[in-house]
Design a protein around this motif. Structure first.
Motif, PDB file in Angstrom:
ATOM      1  N   ARG A 132       0.931  -1.234  -0.023  1.00 11.40           N
ATOM      2  CA  ARG A 132       0.051   0.013  -0.109  1.00 11.40           C
ATOM      3  C   ARG A 132       0.853   1.244   0.102  1.00 11.40           C
ATOM      4  NH1 ARG A 132      -3.797  -3.014   3.507  1.00 11.40           N
ATOM      5  NH2 ARG A 132      -5.625  -3.436   2.455  1.00 11.40           N
ATOM      6  N   PRO A 133       0.466   2.436  -0.572  1.00  7.52           N
ATOM      7  CA  PRO A 133       1.259   3.541  -0.396  1.00  7.52           C
ATOM      8  C   PRO A 133       1.477   3.891   0.766  1.00  7.52           C
ATOM      9  CG  PRO A 133      -0.469   3.749  -2.482  1.00  7.52           C
ATOM     10  CD  PRO A 133      -0.792   2.516  -1.518  1.00  7.52           C
ATOM     11  N   GLY A 134       2.724   4.596   1.092  1.00  6.84           N
ATOM     12  CA  GLY A 134       2.881   5.070   2.356  1.00  6.84           C
ATOM     13  C   GLY A 134       3.392   3.971   3.260  1.00  6.84           C
ATOM     14  N   ALA A 135       3.519   2.710   3.039  1.00  6.52           N
ATOM     15  CA  ALA A 135       3.498   1.570   4.099  1.00  6.52           C
ATOM     16  C   ALA A 135       5.277   1.684   4.221  1.00  6.52           C
ATOM     17  CB  ALA A 135       3.549   0.509   3.416  1.00  6.52           C
ATOM     18  N   ALA A 136       6.131   2.010   3.224  1.00  9.14           N
ATOM     19  CA  ALA A 136       7.357   2.189   3.253  1.00  9.14           C
ATOM     20  C   ALA A 136       7.985   3.365   4.308  1.00  9.14           C
ATOM     21  CB  ALA A 136       8.416   2.120   1.819  1.00  9.14           C
ATOM     22  N   GLU A 137       6.995   4.226   4.594  1.00  5.10           N
ATOM     23  CA  GLU A 137       7.576   5.433   5.193  1.00  5.10           C
ATOM     24  C   GLU A 137       7.044   5.228   6.744  1.00  5.10           C
ATOM     25  OE1 GLU A 137       6.035   6.167   1.962  1.00  5.10           O
ATOM     26  OE2 GLU A 137       8.267   5.909   1.544  1.00  5.10           O
ATOM     27  N   ARG A 138       5.961   4.353   6.757  1.00  7.47           N
ATOM     28  CA  ARG A 138       5.718   4.051   8.232  1.00  7.47           C
ATOM     29  C   ARG A 138       6.327   3.361   9.219  1.00  7.47           C
ATOM     30  NH1 ARG A 138       0.257   4.186   9.676  1.00  7.47           N
ATOM     31  NH2 ARG A 138      -0.412   3.610   7.451  1.00  7.47           N
ATOM     32  N   ARG A 139       6.206   3.842  10.512  1.00  5.78           N
ATOM     33  CA  ARG A 139       7.043   2.819  11.531  1.00  5.78           C
ATOM     34  C   ARG A 139       6.095   1.872  12.198  1.00  5.78           C
ATOM     35  NH1 ARG A 139      11.780   4.816  13.298  1.00  5.78           N
ATOM     36  NH2 ARG A 139      11.697   3.515  15.197  1.00  5.78           N
ATOM     37  N   PHE A 140       6.448   0.803  12.096  1.00  2.24           N
ATOM     38  CA  PHE A 140       5.875  -0.434  12.642  1.00  2.24           C
ATOM     39  C   PHE A 140       6.002  -0.688  14.003  1.00  2.24           C
ATOM     40  CE2 PHE A 140       5.627  -2.953   8.573  1.00  2.24           C
ATOM     41  CZ  PHE A 140       5.419  -1.872   7.344  1.00  2.24           C
ATOM     42  N   ASP A 141       4.680  -0.917  14.527  1.00  5.36           N
ATOM     43  CA  ASP A 141       4.443  -1.425  15.827  1.00  5.36           C
ATOM     44  C   ASP A 141       4.486  -2.990  15.862  1.00  5.36           C
ATOM     45  OD1 ASP A 141       4.226   1.161  17.461  1.00  5.36           O
ATOM     46  OD2 ASP A 141       2.225   1.065  16.627  1.00  5.36           O
ATOM     47  N   LEU A 142       5.659  -3.365  16.742  1.00 11.73           N
ATOM     48  CA  LEU A 142       5.799  -4.856  16.726  1.00 11.73           C
ATOM     49  C   LEU A 142       5.765  -5.335  18.157  1.00 11.73           C
ATOM     50  CD1 LEU A 142       8.750  -5.150  14.055  1.00 11.73           C
ATOM     51  CD2 LEU A 142       6.341  -5.368  13.738  1.00 11.73           C
ATOM     52  N   PRO A 143       4.498  -5.519  18.739  1.00 12.76           N
ATOM     53  CA  PRO A 143       4.621  -5.611  20.289  1.00 12.76           C
ATOM     54  C   PRO A 143       5.096  -6.909  20.910  1.00 12.76           C
ATOM     55  CG  PRO A 143       2.377  -5.909  19.113  1.00 12.76           C
ATOM     56  CD  PRO A 143       3.286  -5.506  18.345  1.00 12.76           C
ATOM     57  N   GLU A 144       5.350  -7.880  20.110  1.00 10.88           N
ATOM     58  CA  GLU A 144       5.959  -9.254  20.422  1.00 10.88           C
ATOM     59  C   GLU A 144       7.473  -8.692  20.639  1.00 10.88           C
ATOM     60  OE1 GLU A 144       3.425 -13.021  18.971  1.00 10.88           O
ATOM     61  OE2 GLU A 144       4.913 -12.057  17.356  1.00 10.88           O
ATOM     62  N   ILE A 145       7.989  -7.755  20.088  1.00 10.02           N
ATOM     63  CA  ILE A 145       9.415  -7.419  20.292  1.00 10.02           C
ATOM     64  C   ILE A 145       9.628  -6.228  21.150  1.00 10.02           C
ATOM     65  CG2 ILE A 145      11.487  -6.450  19.144  1.00 10.02           C
ATOM     66  CD1 ILE A 145      10.187  -7.934  16.469  1.00 10.02           C
ATOM     67  N   SER A 146       8.605  -5.209  21.098  1.00  8.84           N
ATOM     68  CA  SER A 146       8.758  -4.075  22.195  1.00  8.84           C
ATOM     69  C   SER A 146       7.350  -3.443  22.132  1.00  8.84           C
ATOM     70  CB  SER A 146       9.942  -3.204  21.700  1.00  8.84           C
ATOM     71  OG  SER A 146       9.693  -2.006  22.511  1.00  8.84           O
ATOM     72  N   THR A 147       6.790  -3.000  23.348  1.00  6.35           N
ATOM     73  CA  THR A 147       5.648  -2.399  23.641  1.00  6.35           C
ATOM     74  C   THR A 147       6.108  -0.847  23.938  1.00  6.35           C
ATOM     75  OG1 THR A 147       5.727  -2.931  25.837  1.00  6.35           O
ATOM     76  CG2 THR A 147       4.487  -4.352  24.474  1.00  6.35           C
ATOM     77  N   THR A 148       7.345  -0.465  23.638  1.00  9.16           N
ATOM     78  CA  THR A 148       7.660   0.936  24.082  1.00  9.16           C
ATOM     79  C   THR A 148       8.406   1.748  22.906  1.00  9.16           C
ATOM     80  OG1 THR A 148       9.962   0.141  24.884  1.00  9.16           O
ATOM     81  CG2 THR A 148       8.148   0.257  26.625  1.00  9.16           C
ATOM     82  N   ARG A 149       8.546   1.015  21.781  1.00  6.52           N
ATOM     83  CA  ARG A 149       9.129   1.538  20.602  1.00  6.52           C
ATOM     84  C   ARG A 149       8.608   0.946  19.225  1.00  6.52           C
ATOM     85  NH1 ARG A 149      15.056  -0.573  19.408  1.00  6.52           N
ATOM     86  NH2 ARG A 149      14.459   0.727  17.197  1.00  6.52           N
TER      87      ARG A 149
END
Length: 237
Positions: A132-149
């Motif tokens: 999807r357009p814009g996906a490459a510019e988004r920051r991804f939340d990956l809560p299994e790795i970190s819930t703070t970043r």
């Protein structure tokens, strides 16, 4: 902080600072290629294969594919900006669905019994979300790795690419296929795998990878990825 989070925090830093721009671009292309290969490999599974062991010691083929489908839904949610909710990341019950886009935003339908169709839907969903357009510019939340970043998009996709290149090999081994990706994909996976620290954290319970093994002198290109991450290319059930 668990061992998987420590590994991937460090891998995040290394990938973000060391990948060349052209490597960052190709990671997205290679990830899609591995997704398609994973479907092709899984289509070899028959009714008698779902309880077969895999190189992931705690999982038979059904559990491995359930994990993979759940991760696809989670990464899709992250690309769509809603990945912080852990409900998106649970192992998928592999519902049936059409083989195009898998429009269910939660992947929550637990009623089906066709694991290949359910896996195809999960692959289609994450591929569409990554494209999807814009996906490459988004920051991804990956809560299994970190819930703070959150993580830069290309770093998150590099995690996904490496995990699923190896998991596709895991599936192939379970169904008796001699599979490895094309040499350029194997080289890209090795670029990421070599940045994973190889230290005492690989011995911790629940660590994502085992200690690196010594590769065979006549090994194939993807064998280096497997041995770097602690797997044996010669694994058998």
């Amino acid at each position: 902080m668990g061992p998987n989070q420590e590994f991937k925090n460090e891998l995040d830093r290394l990938i973000d600072h060391q990948l060349l721009p052209e490597e960052r671009d190709f990671i997205w292309t290679y990830d899609r290629a591995v997704l398609l290969e994973s479907v092709r490999v899984l289509e070899h599974a028959g009714p008698a294969d779902w309880e077969r062991p895999t190189p992931c010691a705690d999982w038979d083929l059904r559990a491995l594919v359930s994990h993979m489908a759940g991760q696809h839904h989670g990464f899709a949610a992250a690309a769509d900006g809603v990945g912080a909710d852990l409900r998106h990341w649970r192992p998928s019950p592999l519902p049936p669905g059409d083989e195009t886009l898998g429009d269910d935003p939660t992947g929550d339908d637990p009623t089906g019994d066709d694991p290949i169709a359910g896996y195809r839907a999960a692959v289609a969903r994450v591929a569409a979300s990554f494209a999807r357009p814009g996906a490459a510019e988004r920051r991804f939340d990956l809560p299994e790795i970190s819930t703070t970043r959150s993580f830069p998009a290309t770093v998150a996709v590099a995690f996904h690419f490496l995990d699923f290149a190896v998991h596709t090999w895991d599936m192939a081994k379970a169904v008796g296929l001699d599979w490895e990706p094309a040499d350029d994909i194997a080289e890209a996976a090795l670029t990421v795998a070599l940045r994973v620290p190889d230290d005492e954290r690989r011995l911790a319970p629940g660590a994502a990878f085992g200690p690196a093994r010594t590769p065979a002198a006549d090994g194939r290109p993807f064998d280096l990825v497997l041995t770097t991450l602690g797997r044996s290319p010669a694994w058998t059930p």
